[in-house]
Design a protein around this motif. Structure first.
Motif, PDB file in Angstrom:
ATOM      1  N   UNK A1517       0.858  -1.087   0.049  1.00  0.00           N
ATOM      2  CA  UNK A1517      -0.224   0.013   0.009  1.00  0.00           C
ATOM      3  C   UNK A1517       0.909   1.266  -0.022  1.00  0.00           C
ATOM      4  N   UNK A1518       0.743   2.099  -0.857  1.00  0.00           N
ATOM      5  CA  UNK A1518       1.583   3.529  -0.952  1.00  0.00           C
ATOM      6  C   UNK A1518       0.601   4.640  -0.914  1.00  0.00           C
ATOM      7  N   UNK A1519       1.062   5.581  -0.137  1.00  0.00           N
ATOM      8  CA  UNK A1519       0.376   6.799   0.026  1.00  0.00           C
ATOM      9  C   UNK A1519       1.190   7.564  -1.139  1.00  0.00           C
ATOM     10  N   UNK A1520       0.175   8.144  -1.864  1.00  0.00           N
ATOM     11  CA  UNK A1520       0.603   9.156  -3.064  1.00  0.00           C
ATOM     12  C   UNK A1520       0.492  10.568  -2.776  1.00  0.00           C
ATOM     13  N   UNK A1521       1.374  11.260  -2.597  1.00  0.00           N
ATOM     14  CA  UNK A1521       1.665  12.527  -2.384  1.00  0.00           C
ATOM     15  C   UNK A1521       1.775  13.405  -3.859  1.00  0.00           C
ATOM     16  N   UNK A1522       0.861  13.719  -4.249  1.00  0.00           N
ATOM     17  CA  UNK A1522       0.921  14.296  -5.603  1.00  0.00           C
ATOM     18  C   UNK A1522      -0.340  14.204  -6.566  1.00  0.00           C
ATOM     19  N   UNK A1523      -0.107  14.244  -7.748  1.00  0.00           N
ATOM     20  CA  UNK A1523      -1.495  14.320  -8.722  1.00  0.00           C
ATOM     21  C   UNK A1523      -1.913  12.788  -8.727  1.00  0.00           C
ATOM     22  N   UNK A1524      -3.323  12.763  -9.052  1.00  0.00           N
ATOM     23  CA  UNK A1524      -3.730  11.311  -9.080  1.00  0.00           C
ATOM     24  C   UNK A1524      -3.298  10.682 -10.323  1.00  0.00           C
ATOM     25  N   UNK A1525      -2.847  11.360 -11.314  1.00  0.00           N
ATOM     26  CA  UNK A1525      -2.435  10.848 -12.399  1.00  0.00           C
ATOM     27  C   UNK A1525      -1.101  10.122 -12.197  1.00  0.00           C
ATOM     28  N   UNK A1526      -0.458  10.370 -11.321  1.00  0.00           N
ATOM     29  CA  UNK A1526       0.837   9.475 -11.069  1.00  0.00           C
ATOM     30  C   UNK A1526       0.584   8.135 -10.625  1.00  0.00           C
ATOM     31  N   UNK A1527      -0.715   8.134 -10.106  1.00  0.00           N
ATOM     32  CA  UNK A1527      -1.126   6.849  -9.335  1.00  0.00           C
ATOM     33  C   UNK A1527      -0.553   5.465  -9.956  1.00  0.00           C
ATOM     34  N   UNK A1528      -0.819   5.471 -11.295  1.00  0.00           N
ATOM     35  CA  UNK A1528      -0.581   4.113 -11.874  1.00  0.00           C
ATOM     36  C   UNK A1528       0.927   4.188 -12.302  1.00  0.00           C
ATOM     37  N   UNK A1529       1.618   5.312 -12.448  1.00  0.00           N
ATOM     38  CA  UNK A1529       3.143   5.201 -12.620  1.00  0.00           C
ATOM     39  C   UNK A1529       3.839   4.381 -11.520  1.00  0.00           C
ATOM     40  N   UNK A1530       3.309   4.337 -10.225  1.00  0.00           N
ATOM     41  CA  UNK A1530       4.003   3.586  -9.355  1.00  0.00           C
ATOM     42  C   UNK A1530       4.074   2.225  -9.189  1.00  0.00           C
ATOM     43  N   UNK A1531       2.648   1.594  -9.873  1.00  0.00           N
ATOM     44  CA  UNK A1531       2.926   0.273 -10.180  1.00  0.00           C
ATOM     45  C   UNK A1531       3.801  -0.600 -10.505  1.00  0.00           C
ATOM     46  N   UNK A1532       4.349  -0.132 -11.576  1.00  0.00           N
ATOM     47  CA  UNK A1532       5.519  -0.911 -12.141  1.00  0.00           C
ATOM     48  C   UNK A1532       6.939  -0.512 -11.289  1.00  0.00           C
ATOM     49  N   UNK A1533       6.930   0.979 -10.703  1.00  0.00           N
ATOM     50  CA  UNK A1533       8.391   1.325 -10.079  1.00  0.00           C
ATOM     51  C   UNK A1533       8.214   0.394  -8.755  1.00  0.00           C
TER      52      UNK A1533
END
Length: 1588
Positions: A1517-1533
Motif C-alpha cells: 500500500x503506498x500513499x501518493x503525495x502528488x496528482x492522482x494521474x501519477x498513481x499508476x506510474x507507481x505500480x511498475x516502479x
C-alpha cells in the motif's frame, strides 16, 4: 454489467454486423471510411462522428422487434472480425486507428485471432480505480458497478462522492460483482448470454450478462464469491493443478466478526477464528477485494510455462536461477556464409568530380531546368527552384556566411566549422539552398529538427550533439525563426541542454550578392567531412554520423547506378529531406543527375494521404520515394483514386522495406493500384541505415534481375537466431520480402550479434555488415564507438579476417537468401533478449495491433521496449488508447494482447500500460519517441490510465524457496564453541552492587515515596506542564501532588473496594498523575487510557470502550469535558453509551483527607495495568507489580543519573510503556523536575519541545519518533529563525527516542543533521528499547560508550543469519544499537523454534530477565494460556534454570571493542524487528520495514508505504503525495524495486491518499489494521492493481 453511457450504446448499435456490411452500397462505405479518417486525424469530435455515422447507417440497420438490444451487441462482439468484403479486403476494416509507421497484415490478424480462440475464458481481476482517475483518462468511461459511480446521461452532471463508502457492499443491493468479471474477458468461447436488467443506485437500467452456469449459484449471496470460483474451476475442461497458494476452497458458513474500528481482536500466534471462512481471514467473503484477490489467486494457480529448475543455493548468496539453454532449441546447420559482392561501380566519363561541381555545371549550363518543386498544405505548387536559382542563391549564402558574419573583426566561421540547419519540413527550398550554401563555403551542415518547445522529446540530446560538434551558428528561415520559443529579451530561447547559438535567417534580404571577383572554391571530393547526419540510439542518446565528400559522391554514384537514374527525370519524395533516404535521393543524388524533385511535406500527407499519388500522376513522375506508412495511408482515402494513373512509375522505392511489416503494405497497395497502371515489378524495397547509408535495393525491372523473393519464417526459430521456413497456416510465423541486391561496389556479410564478429552460417540471422566507399565514416567525437561500428573486422570460424578493409555495422538483422537476395528481419534497436531468446519490438507491436476487437489503439500508437529487472530483460508494451475507450474495452484489449503475444511469440509481457491519446512523446515526424517513452516509464512520469503487470508469468529466475534444515539446540551450542563464538548474552550493571544514596530505596511502594517527599521537601517542584504557547500551564510540588491525590482517594474510598480497577481517561497533565496516586492511596488499580478524539469519535471511542471493558474497570475517572463527550449523542453513534461503568469527574473534588492510606500486604501485589495496542493490532494489557514499579524507577534513575536537582524534558504520551513511567513514576521516585510537553501541542507549535529544552537548559530529554518527525519536517527549513529566537541545543547530552522497534536511523540522522546548526551534538541522539514484557530494556543514559552502528547483509537476514558487511556494499542495511542495557537487566538471544541459546552475532529472539519485567498479560482478549510462556520461559539447553520473558523481537548481541563504565568489553544489542510483523515468503523471513524503505525510495511521490501479506500474496500500500494521474506510474516502479532488492513478486499494489496508513501514538504503522481495512474495502483507494 457494462453500464454504458448512452453514446457508447449508440455506437455499439450502429456498428454494422458483418452481414450488414456486405450489403452497404459502395458510396456509403467510402463515406464511412472518410469519417473514420477524419476522426482518427482529430478533425471531427467523437460525438460528431457518431452523429454523421448514425445518419449514414440509419437506413441499413434492421430493427429486430422485441429483442433486447444488448443481445444484438453481444452477437456483434462475438462475430468473427474477418468477415470483410472480398473486394476491399485490405482497406475498410482497419481504417482509423492504424495511422502510424506500423500497420498489420491480414494474415497476421487472422493468426492472432486464431491464437486467441485457443484460450479459454481466463478470468483476471480487473484493477479498481477511483472515479477521478477514470475521468482524467477518458471522458465517459465505464466502471465496474461496485465503485458506485453511476454515470448518468451525458447531459447531467456526474454524481459527487462515492456511494460505496456509505453502504457496505452486499449481495443484494448490487448485481453480484462476479458478473462484472464474466464480462471482462469476452473470449471467443463465450456461452450464449442470458440478459436481465436490474435497477442500479444510479437510477439507470443496467444490462447484466451472466453465463447460465452461474445463474443457479446466485441464490446464496453469502457464498457468491466462492460459488463463482468453483463454477470457474469446473468450466475449465483441464483438471485443476494442485493448489499451491494455500487457500481452502470450502464454502463454510462464516460468522461476521464484529469489526472493531481500531483494534484487532485476533491475538498473536493465533491464526483466525475457526468460525470465519479461512480465505477471508475474518473478513466477510463477499467484499469486493476478497473476490478480486480470489480471482487473482486462481489465475496464479495455473502452472507457469518455464518450470523452475532445481539448483544449488549457496550458503549466503541466494543464486538467481540462470536460464539453462533448452537442449531441443533449433541450432544453425548451414555452412559458413560467404561475403556477397555487389556489381562493380561503372566508370562514367563526364561524371563531376564532386557535388558542388555538379551544382556548378547544371547551374551554369541548364539554369532554367527545374530542380525542386515545393507544395503547400493544399497540394498546390508554391515555388519551383531552378538549378540556376539554386546555384546563385547558394553562392550568395556562402559568401555571406564567410565574409559578412564577424565578431570583433574576426570572421565568425572558418572552413570546416559545423553549422546547424533548422528548417521545417514544409520548406525544402530554403533547406536545399542552405545545405549547398554550406558545401560551397566548405562549412559542415548539421541538419536537425525544429525544436517546438523548450523541452521536446530528445531535444536535450540534440543539444549535446550540437555542443560536441562545436556548433555556434544555426541557419533557419524567417517564418521558422518567428515561431521559435523566445526568451524575455525577444531572442530565441536557449533550449534545455543546448549550447548558446547565434540564429541567422537565410531569406533573401539577409544575404548579400558576392562581388564579381569572388568564386566559391570547387574542389575534388576529398575525405574531409561534407555533412553530419544525426541519429538517435536505442538508449536515446543522439550521435552525429560524419559523411565525407568522397563517400557522399560515391553514394550518389552507387544510387544512380542501382536505380538507373537518368538526367532530368522527375521524382516525388515523401520522406524527410533532412536525413536518410529523403536526403540521399531528394537532395544529393537528384542534383548529381539534374533531376526534378517534387517534395511532398508531411503536413500535406496528413490532410490528403493520396497527395503523393496525385503528384506522380500530374508530373508523370518516373520514381517515387516513400515509406510503407505512406502506401498504407493512401489506401484509406479511396474517393479520389478514380482518375489517377501510376503507369509512369518505373520505380517505387520503399525506403523502409527493411521493416518486416512493409510486405503487407506493398501487397495491399499493389492490390488496389494495379488497376491504376501500377506494375508489380516497380515496387522496390530497400534497406538502409544512418551509418552504412543504402545497403541493398531491389533493382528496377529493366535491369534484368531475378524475381523478388518472399520468406515465411518460424518465429520460434528466429527467437534463437535460426532461419526455419514454415507454412503460412502456422500461427507464429513472420513473412518477409527481400530488399533486393547489394549496392554496387559494396561487399556485404552477416556476423554474429554479440562478441567477436564471426561470420554467420547460411541459416543463421546476424547483423549485416557492409564495406564500401559510400558509407558514413565515424560518429563525430566518439572514437571508441566509431571503432566498434565503423571499423569492424569480420572473421571466419577459424578467426581469419575475411578482408583487409574494415566493415561498417548496419544495425540491420538479416540473412542472405537464394539468388543473393538480402532479407532483413529486424533492427538492433528493436532487439530484446529475454531469457536468452531474441524478440523484435516491431513484431510484438504488430501482434498487439492485430488484437483489435474494438479498434482500440489510438492511431496504432504502440511502443514496445525492454527494461532490465532482476538480471533479465522484461518486455513492456505501452499503447495510446482511443479517447472514447471504456474501462471494459481497455481491460479486454489488454488481456487479449497478453494472450496473443504469449501464444505467438512464446514470451510473457512484464507490463502493459495504456496512456491517454496523444500523450506519448513524439518523434519529429509523428512516430513515438521510444527511448523517451522508456525513460518516462522508468522515472514514473508516463502517467498511464491503465496498467497490467504480469510478473508472476515472466519472472522465472527467482531464487529457489529456502528449505529450513532442522538443527537441535545442543548442536547449535557445540557449533558455536567449535567456531570459537561465545553464547550471546549480556547484562546491565548489577543493581545490588551499586551503593548510591538512594533515599527512595527504603520504601517498597511508590506511593510511600510520594508521602515521604511531601513531608521532606513539600515545596520542591516536581512537574511543569507546558501549553502550545510555551508558557507553563500548570505545576505541581510534592505537597500539592500529595494533597490532590488524597482528595481523589477520599472520593474513591467510600464507593469502591480495594483492588477494584479504575480507568483514568485524562488529557496529558497533572490531573492524570494526581488521580494515578489517588488510586494507589485508595488501594485501587489504575489503568491509564488515552481520551477519545472529539473530531474522530468513530475510530477512537471504540478503543477506549474496549480497554475499559477488557480491563474490567468498575469506574472511570475523568474531567467534566470528557465526561460530557463520553455520554454525548455523537458517542452513542460509535458505541453503546448505556454500558459505561460509573463515570466520575475529578474537577471539583471536596478538600477532605482520606481516613487512612491503603497499605498493600506484599510488593508482589498488582500496582497498575499498562494497556496498549501493538502494531499488529492486538490489544494487550500487562500487569505491573509494586516491586516491578520500584525496580523500574530505580533502574532508570541509575542509568540516567537522576536526582532532585536535575531537570528532564519529556515529550511523550503518558498512557503506556516507558512514556507512562517517565511521566508519572520517575519524578516521584527520583525527585527530579520533569518538564512535560504534551506531543499534541506540537501540532500547533512544532518548535515547542526544542524551545523548552533550550529555555530550561535541559541535559536529558525524551521524545517519540512522531515528535522527531514533526520537528524534522516542520522545522527543517526554519533553523535560522529558531537561532534568531535564541534556541540553543548545546546543553543536551542525551536525547532519547522511546521506541518499541528497530531504530529508525534515517530519521535520527536527519534530525541530528538539521539541528546541528542549533548546537545539537551529533552524539546526543539515541534510542531506547522496550516492549510489552519489559517496558525498559535499553536506554542510552548518561555514561557509557556512544551507540554503535553496524551494516548487515539484508539477504542473509532473510535466512535468519547476521552477516556483517562494509558500509555502502550492495544489499547492506544499517542497524543502530538500541541504547545501553539497563542496570539489573539480563538479555539473551534464543532460537525461536528450538528455544536454545544462540552465539554472538546470530539472529534470534531477544529474551529478557529483570526485576522490572511485567508479571503477565492481564488479558490478551482471552488467550492467556497461549501466552503464558511470554513471561516465564526457560532455555531448552544450557542454563535451564533462569526464568526469561520473551520479547517477541528479533535481534542479536555483538561484543564490541568499546569498554563500558565498569571497564568490561561492551555488548551491543541490535533490534531487527518484531516477530509478529515479519512476513514468511518463499521460506524466507522478511521485515516489512525493509521492503517499505525500498518502495519509498522508488518514486518521489510516495509519501509512505506499508506492506502485508494476504494468502501468500504480498500487498503493497503506498500513499501518493502528488496528482492522482501519477498513481499508476507507481505500480511498475513498486513491482520493479521489490523484485530487484528483495526477490519478491508483488501481488497487489494499492495506491491511497496521504494519511490512510494508520499509525499509533508511538508513530508505528498499524499494518494489520490496514490489512483489515483493505479487505473490508474501506480504504477508498485511488487505484488497485492486481499483478498477474
Amino acid at each position: 454489467m457494462a453500464e454504458r453511457t448512452s453514446a457508447g450504446l449508440l455506437t455499439m448499435m450502429l456498428e454494422p454486423t458483418p452481414a450488414v456490411a456486405m450489403t452497404l452500397p459502395a458510396e456509403v462505405r467510402e463515406k464511412l471510411a472518410e469519417l473514420e479518417l477524419e476522426l482518427s486525424e482529430g478533425d471531427i469530435t467523437q460525438k460528431g462522428y457518431e452523429k454523421k455515422r448514425g445518419k449514414l447507417l440509419a437506413p441499413y440497420i434492421p430493427q429486430i422487434q422485441g429483442v433486447d438490444p444488448s443481445l444484438q451487441i453481444d452477437n456483434r462482439i462475438q462475430a468473427s472480425s474477418q468477415a470483410v468484403l472480398p473486394g476491399s479486403k485490405h482497406n475498410k476494416s482497419r481504417a482509423a486507428n492504424t495511422r502510424d509507421e506500423r500497420f498489420r497484415s491480414d494474415l497476421h490478424t487472422e493468426a492472432v485471432q486464431a491464437a486467441l480462440a485457443k484460450y479459454k475464458e481466463r478470468k483476471m481481476p480487473m484493477p479498481s480505480k477511483r472515479r477521478s482517475v477514470l475521468v482524467q483518462s477518458s471522458v465517459e468511461a465505464c466502471t465496474p458497478p461496485d465503485t458506485s459511480s453511476a454515470s448518468e446521461d451525458e447531459g447531467s452532471l456526474r454524481r459527487q462522492g462515492r456511494l460505496a463508502t456509505s453502504t457496505p457492499y452486499q449481495g443484494h443491493g448490487h448485481p453480484a460483482v462476479e458478473h462484472w468479471f464474466n464480462r471482462v474477458i469476452q473470449g471467443s468461447s463465450t456461452s450464449s448470454s442470458a440478459s436481465s436488467t436490474s435497477s442500479h443506485p444510479g437510477g439507470r437500467s443496467v444490462t447484466t450478462t451472466n453465463t447460465t452456469a452461474h445463474a443457479a449459484l446466485n441464490a446464496n449471496a453469502a457464498a457468491t464469491a466462492l460459488a463463482d470460483l468453483m463454477a470457474h474451476t469446473q468450466l475449465d475442461n483441464h483438471s485443476a493443478p494442485p493448489d499451491v497458494t494455500g487457500l481452502s476452497e470450502r464454502s463454510s458458513l462464516h460468522a461476521e466478526r464484529p469489526q472493531v474500528a481500531s483494534v484487532r481482536g485476533v491475538s498473536r500466534g493465533y491464526n483466525h477464528h475457526t468460525s470465519v471462512m479461512e480465505t477471508a481471514d475474518g473478513v466477510p467473503v463477499n467484499s469486493r477485494v476478497s473476490s478480486k484477490i480470489q480471482q487473482l489467486l486462481n489465475t496464479l494457480k495455473r502452472p507457469k510455462r518455464p518450470p523452475l529448475r532445481e539448483f544449488f543455493v549457496d550458503d549466503f548468496e541466494e543464486l538467481l536461477d540462470v536460464q539453462q539453454p533448452d537442449p531441443n532449441q533449433p541450432k544453425p546447420e548451414g555452412q559458413q556464409m560467404s561475403p556477397l559482392e555487389g556489381e562493380p561501380l561503372g566508370v562514367v566519363t563526364n561524371w563531376p568530380p564532386s557535388l558542388p561541381a555538379a551544382l556548378q555545371r547544371w547551374g551554369t549550363t541548364q539554369p532554367k531546368s527545374p530542380c525542386l518543386t515545393a507544395l503547400d498544405n493544399a497540394g498546390k505548387p508554391v515555388y519551383t527552384l531552378t538549378y540556376g536559382k539554386l546555384w546563385t542563391r547558394s553562392q550568395k549564402l556562402a559568401y555571406t556566411l564567410l565574409n559578412k558574419l564577424s565578431t570583433r573583426n574576426e570572421p565568425l566561421l572558418m572552413p570546416g566549422d559545423r553549422v546547424a540547419l533548422v528548417f521545417p519540413n514544409n520548406d525544402p527550398v530554403m533547406f536545399m539552398v542552405a545545405f549547398y550554401g554550406c558545401l560551397l563555403a566548405e562549412l559542415v551542415p548539421v541538419p536537425i529538427e525544429v525544436p517546438l518547445t523548450r523541452k521536446d522529446a530528445g531535444s536535450q540530446q540534440i543539444g549535446f550533439l550540437l555542443g560536441s560538434c562545436g556548433v555556434t551558428l544555426a541557419l533557419t528561415t524567417d517564418a521558422c525563426q518567428k515561431g521559435l520559443p523566445k526568451a524575455q529579451t525577444g531572442e530565441v530561447a536557449t533550449f534545455k541542454g543546448w549550447p548558446r547559438l547565434l540564429w541567422f535567417v537565410t531569406d533573401g534580404k539577409h544575404v548579400v550578392k558576392p562581388p564579381k571577383d569572388w568564386h566559391p572554391p570547387i574542389r575534388e571530393a576529398s575525405n574531409d567531412i561534407a555533412y553530419i547526419e544525426y541519429k538517435t540510439s536505442k538508449e536515446g542518446s543522439t550521435m552525429g554520423i560524419t559523411v565525407s565528400h568522397s563517400a557522399m559522391l560515391a553514394h550518389c554514384h552507387a544510387l544512380t547506378q542501382a536505380c538507373g537514374y537518368t538526367e532530368a527525370e522527375t521524382i516525388t519524395n515523401v520522406l524527410d529531406f533532412k536525413r536518410e533516404a529523403g536526403l540521399w535521393h531528394g537532395v544529393l543524388t537528384s542534383v548529381m543527375n539534374r533531376m526534378h524533385v517534387i517534395s511532398i511535406p508531411y503536413s500535406l500527407m496528413k490532410v490528403n494521404p493520396l497527395s503523393w499519388i496525385q503528384k506522380v500522376h500530374t508530373y508523370k513522375a518516373r520514381v517515387a520515394v516513400v515509406k510503407s506508412r505512406d502506401m498504407h495511408w493512401s489506401l484509406l482515402a479511396q474517393r479520389d483514386q478514380r482518375d489517377i494513373s501510376l503507369s509512369s512509375l518505373r520505380m517505387l522505392i520503399v525506403a523502409d522495406g527493411a521493416n518486416p511489416w512493409s510486405i503487407s503494405s506493398c501487397d495491399a497497395f499493389l492490390n488496389v493500384f494495379q488497376a491504376r497502371g501500377l506494375r508489380p515489378e516497380v515496387i522496390c524495397p530497400c534497406a538502409s541505415s544512418s551509418e552504412a547509408m543504402t545497403v541493398a535495393i531491389r533493382r528496377p525491372p529493366e535491369m534484368g534481375v531475378p524475381p523478388p523473393g518472399k520468406a515465411v519464417l518460424s518465429m520460434g526459430g528466429l527467437s534463437h537466431s535460426v532461419i526455419r521456413v514454415d507454412t503460412e497456416e502456422k500461427l507464429s510465423v513472420l513473412t518477409v520480402q527481400d530488399v533486393g541486391q547489394v549496392m554496387p561496389g559494396a561487399l556485404v556479410c552477416v556476423v554474429r550479434v554479440e562478441g567477436t564478429p564471426y561470420l554467420c552460417q547460411t541459416d543463421e540471422v546476424g547483423e549485416i555488415c557492409m564495406s564500401s566507399g559510400s558509407t558514413g565514416v565515424a560518429y563525430y567525437g566518439l572514437p571508441g564507438m566509431t571503432k566498434n561500428i565503423f571499423e569492424t573486422i569480420p572473421v571466419t570460424s577459424s578467426g581469419v579476417p575475411i578482408s583487409d578493409r574494415p566493415f561498417t555495422r548496419t544495425s540491420l538483422l538479416g540473412f542472405v537468401g537464394p539468388d543473393s537476395l538480402v532479407f532483413v528481419v529486424g533492427k538492433m534497436d528493436g532487439l530484446m533478449v529475454v531469457s536468452g531468446r531474441r524478440h523484435n519490438a516491431d513484431d510484438v507491436v504488430a501482434t498487439a495491433l492485430a488484437v483489435e476487437p474494438m479498434k482500440f489503439v489510438y492511431r496504432g500508437r504502440i511502443a514496445v521496449f525492454s527494461v532490465s529487472v532482476l538480471h533479465d530483460e522484461r518486455i513492456v508494451v505501452v499503447a495510446e488508447q482511443r479517447p472514447d475507450a471504456s474501462e471494459e474495452d481497455s481491460f479486454q484489449w489488454m488481456s487479449r494482447v497478453l494472450q496473443a503475444i504469449d501464444s505467438i511469440h512464446q514470451v510473457g509481457v512484464y507490463c502493459l500500460a495504456l496512456v491517454p491519446a496523444n500523450t506519448l512523446p513524439k518523434a519529429p515526424l509523428g512516430g513515438i519517441h521510444i527511448s523517451e517513452t522508456k525513460q518516462r516509464f522508468l522515472e514514473g512520469a508516463l502517467h498511464p490510465c491503465n496498467v497490467l503487470m504480469c510478473p508472476h508469468t515472466c519472472v522465472t529466475n527467482l531464487p529457489k524457496p529456502r528449505q529450513k534444515q532442522p538443527v537441535g539446540p545442543a548442536s547449535m551450542i557445540v557449533g558455536n564453541l567449535v567456531a570459537g563464538k561465545r553464547i550471546a548474552q549480556a547484562c546491565g550493571r548489577d543493581v545490588a552492587q551499586l551503593e548510591d544514596n538512594d533515599q527512595a530505596r527504603k520504601f517498597l511502594y511508590i506511593q510511600d515515596v510520594l508521602q515521604w517527599r511531601a513531608q521532606a521537601t513539600p515545596d520542591h517542584s516536581l512537574f511543569l506542564v507546558l501549553n502550545a504557547k510555551g508558557t507553563v500551564a500548570s505545576t505541581a510540588s510534592c505537597l500539592q501532588l500529595h494533597k490532590r491525590a488524597e482528595r481523589v482517594a477520599a472520593a474513591l474510598m467510600g464507593r469502591l473496594n480495594t483492588g477494584d480497577h479504575v480507568a483514568l481517561v485524562y488529557p496529558p497533565g497533572i490531573d492524570l498523575i494526581a488521580t494515578f496516586y489517588g488510586c494507589l492511596y485508595a488501594g485501587c488499580v489504575p489503568v491509564t487510557v488515552r481520551p477519545p478524539h472529539p473530531q474522530n469519535l468513530a475510530t477512537t471511542l471504540p478503543t477506549v470502550k474496549m480497554i475499559v471493558e477488557v480491563s474490567k474497570s468498575v469506574c472511570i475517572l475523568t474531567t467534566q469535558a470528557i465526561m460530557k463527550l463520553l455520554k454525548s449523542k455523537e458517542a452513542a453513534a460509535a458505541v453503546d453509551i448505556k454500558s459505561w461503568p460509573m463515570v466520575m469527574d475529578t474537577d471539583d473534588l471536596p478538600r477532605k483527607k482520606s481516613p487512612q492510606m491503603y497499605k498493600p500486604p506484599t510488593p508482589e501485589m498488582l500496582a497498575y495495568l499498562d494497556f496498549s495496542v501493538s502494531t499488529t493490532g492486538i490489544l494487550a494489557g500487562v500487569k505491573m507489580s509494586h516491586a516491578a514499579t520500584s525496580a523500574l524507577c530505580r533502574s532508570i534513575k541509575l542509568q540516567c543519573e537522576l536526582y532532585p536537582s536535575r531537570q528532564i524534558a519529556i515529550c511523550l504520551d503518558p498512557y503506556c510503556g516507558l512514556g507512562f513511567a517517565l511521566w508519572c513514576l520517575c519524578s516521584v521516585y527520583s525527585g527530579h523536575q520533569s518538564i512535560l510537553v504534551p506531543p499534541l501541542e506540537l501540532e500547533s507549535n512544532a518548535s515547542l519541545w526544542l524551545a523548552a529544552v533550550s529555555q530550561y537548559k535541559v541535559r536529558v530529554t525524551f521524545c517519540s519518533y512522531s515528535v522527531m518527525e514533526m520537528c524534522t519536517k516542520g522545522l527543517g527549513s526554519q533553523t535560522e529563525a529558531l537561532r534568531l529566537r535564541n534556541v540553543n541545543l548545546s546543553c543536551v547530552r542525551t536525547c532519547m527516542v522511546v521506541a518499541e522497534e528497530r531504530p529508525r536511523i534515517a530519521l535520527t540522522q536527519s534530525f541530528s543533521k538539521i539541528f546541528k546548526d542549533l548546537g545539537l551534538s551529533p552524539r546526543a541522539v539515541s534510542t531506547t528499547f522496550g516492549c510489552r514484557v519489559n517496558v525498559a530494556i535499553c536506554l542510552q543514559g548518561t555514561a557509557g560508550p556512544d551507540p554503535t552502528t553496524v551494516y548487515v547483509d539484508m539477504r542473509a537476514l532473510r535466512h535468519d543469519r547476521v552477516r556483517l558487511v562494509e558500509r555502502g556494499s550492495p544489499h547492506s542495511l544499517p542497524l543502530m544499537e538500541s541504547g545501553k542495557i539497563l542496570p539489573g537487566v539480563k538479555v539473551i538471544i534464543a532460537n525461536t523454534e528450538t528455544k536454545g541459546p544462540l552465539g554472538d552475532s546470530h539472529l534470534g529472539e531477544i529474551w529478557v530477565s529483570s526485576p522490572h519485567n511485567a508479571t503477565g498479560y492481564y488479558t490478551v482478549y482471552g488467550e492467556e494460556a497461549l501466552h503464558a510462556d511470554h513471561f516465564n520461559t526457560k532455555l531448552s539447553f544450557g542454563d535451564t534454570q533462569t526464568v526469561w520473558a520473551r520479547t517477541g523481537y528479533l535481534g542479536f548481541l555483538r561484543r564490541t571493542e568499546l569498554t563500558d563504565a565498569s571497564g568490561e568489553r561492551h555488548d551491543a544489542l541490535y533490534v531487527v524487528g518484531s516477530l509478529d510483523e515479519t512476513l514468511e515468503l518463499r521460506g524466507m523471513r522478511y521485515h516489512p520495514i525493509d521492503i517499505e524503505t525500498s518502495v519509498i525510495r522508488s518514486h518521489k511521490s510516495i509519501a509512505e508505504c506499508a506492506v502485508f501479506t494476504w494468502t501468500n500474496l504480498l500487498v503493497v500500500v503506498v500513499e501518493l503525495e502528488g496528482s492522482e494521474q501519477e498513481a499508476l506510474d507507481l505500480v511498475a516502479l513498486v513491482t520493479n524495486v521489490v523484485l530487484e532488492e528483495h526477490y519478491l513478486i508483488v501481488g497487489v499494489v494499492v495506491v491511497v491518499d496521504p494519511g490512510v496508513i494508520p499509525i499509533n501514538s508511538r508513530g508505528e504503522k498499524q499494518r494489520m489494521h490496514l490489512r483489515d481495512g483493505f479487505l473490508a474495502d474501506q480504504l477508498d483507494p485511488i487505484y488497485v492493481a492486481y499483478n498477474m
